[in-house]
Enzyme design. Structure first.
Site, short mmCIF file in Angstrom:
data_model
loop_
_atom_site.label_atom_id
_atom_site.label_comp_id
_atom_site.label_asym_id
_atom_site.label_seq_id
_atom_site.Cartn_x
_atom_site.Cartn_y
_atom_site.Cartn_z
N GLU A 274 0.91 -1.24 -0.06
CA GLU A 274 0.00 0.10 0.01
C GLU A 274 0.98 1.30 0.09
O GLU A 274 0.56 2.38 -0.49
CB GLU A 274 -1.01 -0.03 1.29
CG GLU A 274 -1.91 -1.18 1.11
CD GLU A 274 -2.95 -0.49 0.11
OE1 GLU A 274 -3.09 0.48 -0.66
OE2 GLU A 274 -3.80 -1.43 -0.63
N PRO A 296 -15.78 -2.76 17.68
CA PRO A 296 -16.19 -3.98 18.03
C PRO A 296 -17.64 -4.26 18.14
O PRO A 296 -18.01 -5.40 18.29
CB PRO A 296 -15.31 -4.51 19.39
CG PRO A 296 -14.93 -3.17 20.04
CD PRO A 296 -14.75 -2.10 18.74
N GLY A 297 -18.25 -3.23 18.63
CA GLY A 297 -19.70 -3.27 18.88
C GLY A 297 -20.59 -3.60 17.64
O GLY A 297 -21.65 -4.12 17.63
N GLU A 301 -14.19 -5.61 11.66
CA GLU A 301 -12.81 -5.07 10.98
C GLU A 301 -11.86 -5.03 11.85
O GLU A 301 -11.95 -4.40 13.09
CB GLU A 301 -13.28 -3.95 10.49
CG GLU A 301 -11.97 -3.37 9.62
CD GLU A 301 -12.25 -1.96 8.95
OE1 GLU A 301 -11.78 -1.86 7.73
OE2 GLU A 301 -13.20 -1.21 9.36
N GLU A 325 -8.67 1.77 -8.89
CA GLU A 325 -9.72 1.83 -7.64
C GLU A 325 -10.46 2.97 -7.28
O GLU A 325 -11.11 3.24 -6.44
CB GLU A 325 -8.81 1.10 -6.28
CG GLU A 325 -8.36 -0.12 -6.61
CD GLU A 325 -7.68 -0.82 -5.30
OE1 GLU A 325 -7.45 -0.01 -4.34
OE2 GLU A 325 -6.93 -1.79 -5.54
#
Length: 371
Positions: A274, A296-297, A301, A325
């Site tokens: 990248e 995380p809720g 990812e 892209e």
């Protein structure tokens, strides 16, 4: 599509784990077979699914004759873009019979089983689990268009099996959660799942039946390029849908270099790639900052965050990104003090950037001795 019976499978598609996911009990009826005068070749790819090429060694595989199993395998292979069917003749024991086989992806090098890792096979099997789950709902062309995302999500699910320690937090395991139903409200380039479940409480009881949605994402690698000799760093700036969708009047954001981890790539490989693609930089070394769930809720990812040691140009602003892209990226080379100002003013409002700058502030003296 021609009538396909039987179908010859080779390489990872002939693995028992693949067949069990793709066709269930019909996997037990898959007989061993040999395709003479052929070999397996593969492209120079991080996740090299093989294709058929002419050769003298012969290709070992399995024959599938069940019509419903063949239908599922054709759908799976088309979603993975394994090429058109071709007519072949295979040896099944003492018999010589006509069959169909997918041509697959061709390459200059031979594909060897020992180069195909257990992790790669598990990733492929997870991708197939998602593909066959969509078979009744989605045209195969839609899946084929998002093959890279399917494989990346699968790689993330495999990587998740290597969980963080449980020295302080509870050692409850995922199999203690009772899942009654899983729905897919949205399946496209991105995907969401809706779970109806019960999970254990800390007091030993169980929760009521809960309905919880999750955004199923890929893992990502992020890297803050830093030049310790000149004490300067590089930021990228680009339009972001999150701030725009929230209503932020300035939805262009300053960030580290970032990108999706493709199947077969290590986070470090993605970081190097990248930096080349987004900023035209060749890193000398990487320093790992963290691997963490970002939200995380409601999201799967995981961010793998690095600081990249490199030489940065004097140019204050530049450009980067891949036109294929639709990336429109502006780069900023700034000094360390200017970066700290961004923290103070709040202009650095991207979580990974804030974390990377705080980490750099702590480690800066050590890093500058590396010059």
């Amino acid at each position: 599509m021609p009538a396909v019976a039987p179908l010859f499978l080779y390489g990872p598609m002939a693995a028992r784990s693949f067949l069990q996911v793709a066709i269930g009990a019909a996997a037990d009826r898959a007989a061993e077979a040999l395709l003479p005068d052929h070999r397996l070749s593969a492209p120079a790819d991080a996740f090299p699914l093989p294709g058929l090429a002419q050769g003298s060694a012969g290709v070992h595989g399995r024959i599938i004759e069940d019509p419903e199993a063949i239908k599922r395998l054709i759908y799976t292979a088309e979603a993975l873009r394994l090429g058109p069917l071709q007519s072949v003749r295979v040896h099944r024991g003492a018999r010589d019979l006509a069959a169909w086989a997918f041509s697959g992806a061709h390459g200059e090098r031979n594909w060897l089983p020992e180069r195909w890792s257990t992790t790669s096979q598990r990733t492929l099997d997870e991708a197939v689990r998602e593909i066959v789950g969509d078979m009744a709902e989605r045209p195969v062309a839609e899946l084929a268009a998002t093959k890279a995302m399917i494989l990346s999500r699968a790689a993330a699910r495999v990587a998740a099996r290597d969980s963080a320690p449980t020295d302080l937090r509870s050692s409850f395991r995922a199999d203690a959660v009772e899942t009654e139903r899983v729905e897919i409200p949205h399946a496209g380039f991105f995907r969401t799942r809706c779970y109806s479940l019960r999970h254990p409480h800390f007091d030993g009881n169980s929760s009521p039946l809960l309905r919880r949605e999750v955004f199923v994402a890929t893992d990502a690698a992020l890297v803050l390029p830093y030049d310790p000799a000149h004490d300067r760093l590089l930021l990228v700036e680009q339009f972001r849908m999150g701030p725009y969708g929230r209503g932020d009047p300035h939805p262009w954001m300053l960030e580290p270099v970032a990108g999706r981890i493709d199947a077969g790539e290590a986070p470090e490989d993605t970081a190097f790639r990248e930096c080349r693609e987004e900023a035209g930089l060749e890193l000398r070394a990487l320093e790992r900052i963290s691997s963490h769930y970002c939200t995380p809720g409601y999201s799967t990812e995981v961010f793998h965050l690095f600081l990249g040691i490199c030489d940065l140009p004097d140019l204050a602003q530049g450009s980067g990104g891949l036109a294929t892209e639709n990336e429109d990226i502006r780069t900023h080379v700034i000094g360390f003090d200017r970066a700290m100002d961004l923290l103070q003013t709040g202009e650095a409002n991207n979580g990974p950037l804030i974390l990377a700058l705080i980490w750099l502030q702590r480690e800066r003296a050590r890093l500058r001795t590396m010059t």
